[in-house]
Design a protein around this motif. Structure first.
Motif: not given
Length: 345
Positions: A290-292, A297-300, A302-305
């Motif tokens: 995900i980080k790569k 950061f904001d999209v990360q 959203k992905i975690l949600t």
């Protein structure tokens, strides 16, 4: 080609044997070389002048990674990772000796028309040799056939036809007879099959084209190790050297963050293993991807949600349609692209 001939009509002049071998062939070679020029200047490397070692491959790939930018490379994908596992295991003394004896035995039988004819009579024309995509998979299939036809092969070497055959008096014939009647050889064949059979299944998965292997290799390797453990009744001394080889190749070549992420995001395995989200090796691989892939950061976040929704399985993830296909379709199939769409939305 056939369509083009048909479009030309019935009066197409047929090129001569010389035309095909010389001028037309040269013309095609020149055409192909011109097609490849642009690609060759950018990416191609002539590796014929050096040995294919891991260090040399690293040097070559490192240049490309530097050019592309390390931050833009998610994973370097190469083939033969699973093949190397089998190759390394094939170097263990007992397995190497067993394979060598089996190859010599089969080679002797197939090298002489009289022994081959005798074999086919005893096995009802079933062959001992089966070609596979790699040399080590071929060795495994040959051992498998030998073991399956053990009784018929023994019948061959104690038959009157063999005893009267002049080859049975020669050194190679005596050695073949000795090996075939050797109980320790057949015990070693069984041992080798117990080790190699589960790993050949992983190899078939990795090299097959029926479905993408990325979301399955993690589970497949775990199952392979479990099968080996059970086949030896948990006697670690029987498989510890094999596992050392598997783990070494797994850690340096086969187990990458993308494999872990694909395993986590495969509904077939995730919803059957409630502890998977607490497997830090898997989740760390997922987060690394995900980080790569998404540096924002904001999209990360959203992905975690969305990841939380995937874990608890509501809406589309928990629908009857989706649940019914968890074990029947690859996550890469169009029928299950709902997961990808859901993430993107």
């Amino acid at each position: 080609m056939v369509a083009t001939i048909g479009q030309y009509g019935p009066h197409l002049p047929i090129p001569s044997y010389h035309d095909i071998r010389v001028p037309l062939l040269k013309k095609e070679v020149e055409y192909t070389e011109n097609l490849m020029k642009g690609h060759g200047e950018q990416w191609s490397v002539d590796g014929s002048d050096f040995v294919k070692t891991a260090e040399k491959f690293f040097e070559l790939l490192d240049v490309i990674v530097e050019e592309v930018g390390e931050e833009n490379v998610v994973q370097v994908v190469t083939d033969n990772g699973s093949n190397y596992v089998l190759a390394d295991i094939g170097k263990l003394p007992l397995i190497r000796k067993t394979i060598r004896r089996a190859i010599n035995l089969v080679g002797f039988i197939y090298a002489h028309s009289s022994t081959l004819s005798l074999l086919r009579n005893c096995t009802n024309k079933r062959e001992l040799v089966r070609r596979a995509i790699t040399r080590f998979a071929t060795s495994y299939l040959t051992l498998e056939r030998l073991h399956k036809e053990k009784a018929n092969i023994r019948k061959m070497f104690i038959s009157n036809e063999w005893i009267l055959n002049k080859l049975s008096k020669e050194p190679t014939g005596k050695e073949a007879t000795k090996v075939e009647l050797m109980s320790s050889f057949w015990n070693s064949v069984v041992y080798t099959l117990k080790v190699m059979a589960p790993l050949v299944k992983v190899l078939r998965l990795v090299d097959g084209e029926r479905k993408p292997a990325m979301g399955y290799i993690y589970e497949a390797m775990d199952k392979a190790k479990e099968t080996i453990i059970k086949s030896f009744n948990n006697n670690e001394n029987k498989y510890k050297d094999v596992f050392a080889i598997i783990d070494k190749r797994w850690n340096c070549q086969l187990h990458r963050p993308l494999h872990a992420a694909a395993h986590f995001l495969n509904p077939e395995f995730f919803y059957d293993n409630t502890d998977l989200e607490f497997d830090f090796e898997v989740t760390n691989g997922l987060f690394d991807c995900i980080k790569k892939l998404v540096p924002q950061f904001d999209v990360q976040q959203k992905i975690l949600t969305e990841l939380h929704l995937y874990k608890i399985g509501p809406k589309h993830f928990g629908s009857y349609f989706a649940m019914a296909q968890r074990k029947t379709h690859s996550p890469n199939d169009d029928a299950l692209n709902w997961a990808t769409v859901y993430w993107r939305v």
